[in-house]
Each structure stands twice: as C-alpha cells, then as structure tokens.
Design an enzyme around this catalytic site. Structure first.
Site, short mmCIF file in Angstrom:
data_model
loop_
_atom_site.label_atom_id
_atom_site.label_comp_id
_atom_site.label_asym_id
_atom_site.label_seq_id
_atom_site.Cartn_x
_atom_site.Cartn_y
_atom_site.Cartn_z
N ASP A 246 0.88 -1.17 0.00
CA ASP A 246 0.00 0.00 0.00
C ASP A 246 0.92 1.22 0.00
O ASP A 246 2.11 1.13 0.32
CB ASP A 246 -0.97 -0.02 1.20
CG ASP A 246 -2.19 0.86 0.91
OD1 ASP A 246 -2.11 1.71 0.00
OD2 ASP A 246 -3.22 0.71 1.60
C1 BGC Z 1 -5.05 3.19 -0.05
C2 BGC Z 1 -5.18 2.16 -1.16
C3 BGC Z 1 -5.03 2.83 -2.49
C4 BGC Z 1 -3.71 3.55 -2.53
C5 BGC Z 1 -3.44 4.28 -3.84
C6 BGC Z 1 -3.80 4.03 -0.20
O1 BGC Z 1 -3.81 5.10 0.67
O2 BGC Z 1 -5.08 2.55 1.19
O3 BGC Z 1 -6.42 1.53 -1.05
O4 BGC Z 1 -5.17 1.91 -3.51
O5 BGC Z 1 -3.65 4.51 -1.50
O6 BGC Z 1 -4.22 5.40 -3.96
#
Ligand code: BGC
Length: 724
Positions: A246
């Site tokens: 993530d």
């Molecule tokens: C989120 C993810 C997301 C990623 C990219 C993160 O903060 O938890 O779900 O896909 O950002 O935007």
C-alpha cells in the site's frame, strides 16, 4: 449483455493457465538484467504522474511499463470521463452474483480501455466495526459473503483484461493509525475471517495481484510479515502473482523485500516528487543481494511474478497506451449503475405499505409529496469527495471518483412524480422549521439524511476517516423528528456507509438504507420509491447500536507510520464478528444481517440437503406469495457438527437471488462447496472438512428469520440427488 456474453466466451477460450503463463514469463525474464528487474519492482513517479502507481518501461524489451489506478468505485482521477459507480457496500447489498460480475466486467473494461494495467480493487476487508471509515469500499461483515462478492468482481474485471488487485492483505479494518497499529488476530480467526476472502480470490478467481495492508499483524507490519506473505499467501494458498505495498507503507528494504513483498508503491520514501535515487528499494536491493541479506532468487521471483501475471492477464501484447481521459461513460454503464443502485436499496420499514408511490397503489390518495433535506439536493463535488454537501453518492478517499454529474434525488423524483400527476414540494436544506413547514402541507414526506466516512488522509467535519459516532450528520435526527411530528406519512432515505442510529425508527412509516449509490443515485431511489423497481437489497451487515457490536475503532493520537509504537487492535472477539456475536450473546439487533423487505412477500418450503463429494447440495422452494413480481434472496446458514468446539452457532454459507412472478414458485439449488464446509484447525494448520457428525442446515430470509431447518450427515451420502 452481448458484451458480457462475448467476454465469458473469450475468457473461457483464450484464458491462459498459470502454468502456461509461467513458461512464457520465465522465457521472457531469462535475459533481464538485475537493474531491469529492480526497475520492475520499484514504483516510479511517486504518484506525480497520471497513474497513482507506475513502473518504468524497459525499452530494450518493448515493455511499455505499468500503470496502476484506484479503485473500487471506478477509475479514479479520470476528470469525469469514467463512470462513478456505486460503493461496494451497495454492490454487495444486491446479493446478486450476476450483477457483481457485470459491474466487475464493465469497470474492468473502463480500466483496460485507458491502458491501466492494474485496477486497485476490490477491497475485501471485513466490516468489523461500523464506525470504520472504509467499510463502504468493501462488502460487509461476513467472510464467506465478502469472498463471494470479491470473486465475482475479480472475475469480471479480469475477463475484461484488467488485473484486479485484491486489497488490503490483511486486517486493515479501521483508519485510525492504520500505518501505526497492530491488528492482533488469533490464528483461527485470521484464517477463517480475515484471510478467507483473499483465499477465495486466489483459489476461485485466480486473482492476478494482491495489495498488502498498512498495519501490522500480531506485531509485525504486513509488508515485513514473512509468515503472511511468503508462508501463507504464496506458500499455503499458492498465490502466483505479485504482492504490492500500500502507498508508502514500506520503510526498509531488508525486511520488506526479504519477507516477500514484490512491488514497492509508489516507489518513494514518502509523499513528494518523483523519488529518483531516494527509495528504500531501487539500488538497495542489489546492495542486499551483494551482502547476502537475501538471495538473487528473491529478485528473480519478484520479477517473474509480475511478468507471469501480465501474461496470464493477456497484457503482454496489444495493450492500449495509457490515456486516462478517454470517454467510457457509456449509456450501458449509466444504466448498470442505476440498476445496481436501485437493486441495492434496502427497504427496512414499510408500515401500511406506504411504498411504493404509484397510481395503482395510490389508495392513500397521494397528491403532493414533500422532499426534505439537503441530501436530496445536487452535490458539491470536492477533491476525493472530501466534503458532504448535497446528496451523498460516495464516501471520501482513494476509493472515490471524479464525478461528471450526480443525479440528485429531488430532480429525479420530481420528474417521475409528474408521470403520476403528483406534485412535489421541497425544502432543500436541513433546517427543521423549513422542513416541517413544507411537510405539513403534503400527503407524504420523504426526508433525505446522510452520514459519510472515508480514508484517514482527509478529515471531514471532524471525522478523520473513521466516523466519530453513528449519528446522522447535519442534525438529521432532529430533521426527521420535526417532519414526522407534522406528517404521519414520513419516509426516511439514508445515504451512509453503514449503520446509523435510528432514534426515529418508531415515529416514521418507511425507512430505506440507500448506501452510496454513485452518479445515478437520484434515479435509483426514484425507481424504488415509485415501484418501477421492487426493492430487493439486503443488509450485508448487522445493524445495531454501536455498543452492541463486539468491536470498535479507537481514536488514539496519531503515531508515526511504520514505527515501533502502535495502537493495539485486539481481535478478542475471534470468530464472533457481526451476526455471530449477536447470536452468541443473544442480542436482538435493530436489523439483522441479510434483512431487507420487498413490495411482495415470499415463502420458503421443502428444504432438503445432500452431502456429495464436491460439497453440500441444498434445495428449497421459494414462492412469491404477493401480487407483484419480485426477487427473493433465500439464505442458507449452517451449524457445524458438535465436535467443532467454540464455534459460531450458525454461519452464512449460501444464497441464490431468484426473480419470481406474482404467485410463482420455483425450486432452487444452493451449492455449498467443501471449503465453505470446513473450519480452520490450528493444530492441523489447515482447513478441515468434518467427516463425521451432522450439519444443521437453516434456510430463510436473514440471520434472524430462518424458518426451515434440516440436518445432514457430514459423511458423503449414498442417496442420489435429483439434479434440478
Ligand atoms: C489506499 C489504497 C489505495 C492507494 C493508492 C492508499 O492510501 O489505502 O487503497 O489503492 O492509496 O491510492
């Protein structure tokens, strides 16, 4: 429809097996240099490009690079060129596998047409605490059901040629300190509740990508958790694709890459400009190999996993160039969003059959309707939906979209009411005096109210992702009470991510939980209010006062991400989440898991179950006992054989949405596979399917309405089943 059928045909004939993809990938990777492999695994642009995640091209190999984009509600950052779909909690509430697949397929096409390789979804985290900010991005509280929803979405997306990225592995079940917390989950619950939807995604949908979570599991951050990533996900479950981090959840190279992380997203150390030369990974991977911290094979494996997935997805040839702004907001997509929105409305209360408002049914002589509340009005659209002003089509954060338009309820209802010759008056704010004065003169009042939630990087009205409480926002309770005090025919429509407090429950005639229905929201609610669509949505979660749930979020001070100091989330409830807790503690919920009324009524009868080699085959008859067509969702719950100790009283294990004409009866089959018949045995360290004892099979319309019951031996039956 033609598109979907063509897809199924194409995917079945063209789909490559993992073995075939593996052979091709090994050949392709054979001459890659370490530098090239490192560029494949380390994100670039650090979220400053058009894609939220990207991997550099390798020109020598004609490799165009990779583009990753959010997220569950459609293509993010598309400037209004893509469909703004409903929240996943709505898609779940339809309890309709076909619709779920269609949504996945339609979304997948929107990603692929734009040259996006990886869609960053679906999320299959569990609704463990109702205040948790991102519950609308996933499918509710039950692991079996969440897994089923995820599987359909993934299949649809991947059949369209997009890589689905199932997330967040695992235990990211609240926003507060998500990057500085430990989800402490007992082993059996870890497998049966939290890993299980990922297990299904791998086994049943052959998911091509997994995103890890920010939090730690039992003390070790997911991105450094070798047991989870290498032993469980890649080892025991047999996942063949890559695991990506993530965003900015990686804080080192040794522990994360060594543990089995394959892609560092978005590449840099923190939010900021493109990272070049300032990543925890990049060249540091080579340094670690040189020092013998992890072997060359680790890098080979990570690169292979990425390329294998691309071959499997059919993306190594003829993949479109990245173009985020091509128009995919088609009439088909609008119609599908509207249908899912309508079918996901959960009718919670309908005293005196106050709904639907239609001419034929208009014995109540409805000539004038009052529409009350700002939630019925056009939405103000803020960045990442970080505001709640006007009707609420989605929550906030990375899982939302840039809307081209939002059909507001007032406009849609006004237009629809004209056809009935019904007049609409409105009070488009949350002022109780204006609301009451408008409602007093009407035959029926519909109050639109809301509460929102989202991701922790935006704070909206004091809510840092997780909701502060389960109350309606903007004095919604006062507004409903004021209207109900002057109009005995009051209906409440709730736009929210999940349960809210309902102090007005006994004072109104109708309540609809409409969730977050996306851009066609107004049309979807009008369809149900006027009976053009018979509501068939069901709650994918238990609805109760906050204190009755076994768990909650915490509101600790914000701690630095990835550090030693962590908020501790102890999953002491173990297997007993959602309805399982309410059963165990014998607590009457406000509305049980699976609850949802229709404008018609259904009867269930003739329950039978036979255990065969492949699993349990349950049959029952569903009869539409009312006088209009409608869709029933018969649900199957199982009690496990008695020797399985400390186990939930009943577990949700099957459903089959069925459309029935008035008076029609259908015999239907619900199949429960061997995995769903298994529990996780911590001593055996595996799922075990009981071979002796009896399962009790319950059937009915929700977790608290299970009128039918039969028993079936865990042993394979000698009796032959009459195949339907
Ligand atoms: C989120 C993810 C997301 C990623 C990219 C993160 O903060 O938890 O779900 O896909 O950002 O935007």
């Amino acid at each position: 429809m033609k598109f979907i059928l063509a897809l199924i045909f194409l995917s079945k004939t063209l789909a490559m097996t993992w073995e075939e993809a593996d052979l091709k990938a090994r050949e392709w990777c054979a001459d890659l240099t370490n530098e090239e492999k490192i560029s494949l695994v380390t994100g670039r642009e650090n979220m400053t490009g058009v894609c939220v995640g990207s991997i550099d091209p390798i020109e020598r190999k004609d490799f165009a690079g990779l583009c990753m984009q959010d997220g569950p509600a459609g293509v993010r950052f598309a400037n209004g060129t893509a469909t703004s779909w409903q929240a996943s909690i709505n898609t779940a509430a339809t309890f309709d596998r076909d619709l779920l697949y269609k949504v996945g397929a339609a979304q997948g096409k929107e990603f692929r047409d734009r040259g996006i390789n990886y869609a960053l979804g679906p999320s299959v985290n569990i609704l463990r605490a109702p205040a948790s900010g991102r519950i609308w991005e996933a499918y509710g509280e039950d692991p079996f059901f969440v897994g089923e929803c995820g599987v359909q979405i993934i299949k649809g997306m991947q059949d369209s040629g997009t890589i689905a990225t199932v997330k967040h592995f695992v235990g990211n079940d609240q926003e507060n300190n998500r990057g500085a917390s430990s989800s402490n989950i007992p082993e059996q619950a870890l497998w049966e509740v939290y890993i299980d939807p990922f297990y299904r995604a791998v086994k049943d949908a052959e998911v091509h990508a997994v995103m890890s979570s920010y939090n730690a599991i039992n003390g070790t951050y997911s991105v450094q958790n070798k047991k989870l990533l290498t032993d469980y996900l890649k080892g025991k479950i047999g996942y063949q694709g890559p695991v990506m981090s993530d965003w900015w959840s990686i804080y080192d190279v040794e522990k994360s890459f060594g543990a089995g992380m394959d892609i560092n997203m978005p590449g840099g150390k923190a939010w900021g400009p493109d990272y070049i030369g300032n990543s925890y990974w990049g060249e540091h991977i080579q340094e670690c190999i040189d020092k013998g911290i992890f072997p060359q094979e680790r890098l080979d494996d990570a690169a292979l996993r990425i390329i294998r997935s691309l071959f499997k997805a059919g993306q190594m040839e003829n993949f479109p160039k990245v173009n985020l702004y091509i128009d995919t907001l088609t009439e088909e997509n609008k119609a599908l969003n509207r249908k899912v929105g309508a079918d996901s409305n959960v009718l919670l209360k309908n005293d005196d059959s106050i709904l639907p408002i239609s001419k034929e049914n208009n014995k109540k002589k409805i000539k004038k309707i009052a529409i009350i509340g700002k939630d019925a009005m056009p939405s103000k659209l803020c960045n990442d939906m970080g505001c709640a002003d006007g009707t609420l089509p989605l929550g906030w954060g990375s899982g939302t979209t840039d809307f081209k338009y939002v059909i507001d309820p007032l406009s849609a209802i006004t237009e629809r009411a004209k056809k009935e010759g019904i007049k609409v008056v409105s009070s488009g704010n949350d002022n109780i005096i204006s609301g009451a004065l408008t409602a007093i003169k009407a035959d029926l009042a519909i109050v639109f109210v809301q509460a929102s939630s989202g991701e922790e990087y935006i704070t909206v009205e004091g809510n840092k992702g997780d909701r502060q409480n389960l109350d309606l926002w903007h004095h919604g309770n006062d507004l409903v009470k004021a209207v109900a005090a002057v109009n005995k025919n009051t209906i409440v429509v709730i736009h929210a991510p999940g349960p809210v407090n309902l102090p007005f429950k006994n004072k109104v005639k109708g309540i609809i939980f409409a969730g977050m229905p996306g851009q066609e929201t107004g049309n979807s609610i009008a369809d149900v209010l006027f009976g053009d669509v018979n509501p068939s949505g069901h709650l994918p979660f238990t609805w109760a006062p906050r204190e009755d749930y076994p768990t909650d979020v915490k509101y600790d001070e914000t701690l630095p991400g990835g550090g030693e100091q962590k908020t501790q989330y102890d999953y002491d409830e173990g297997l007993f989440i959602g309805y399982r807790w309410f059963d165990k503690k014998n607590i009457e919920p406000t509305y049980p898991f699976g609850y949802g009324l229709s404008y018609t009524t259904f009867n269930y009868s003739g329950l039978d179950a036979i255990m065969e080699e492949d699993g349990l085959h349950v049959t029952l008859t569903v009869t539409n006992t009312g006088d209009i067509a409608g869709a029933a969702v018969p649900m199957i719950f199982l009690s496990f054989p008695e020797f399985v100790k400390d186990y939930p009283i009943r577990l949700f294990k099957g459903f089959n949405k069925t459309i029935l004409e008035a008076g029609e009866a259908k015999e239907i089959e619900i199949f429960i596979d061997n995995h769903a018949l298994s529990y996780y045995d911590v001593e055996v360290k595996d799922y075990v399917k009981p071979k002796e004892g009896e399962y009790v099979v319950y059937a009915g319309s929700n977790a608290r309405d299970l009128p039918l019951k039969t028993t079936v031996s865990a042993a394979i039956s000698k009796k032959r089943r009459n195949h339907l």
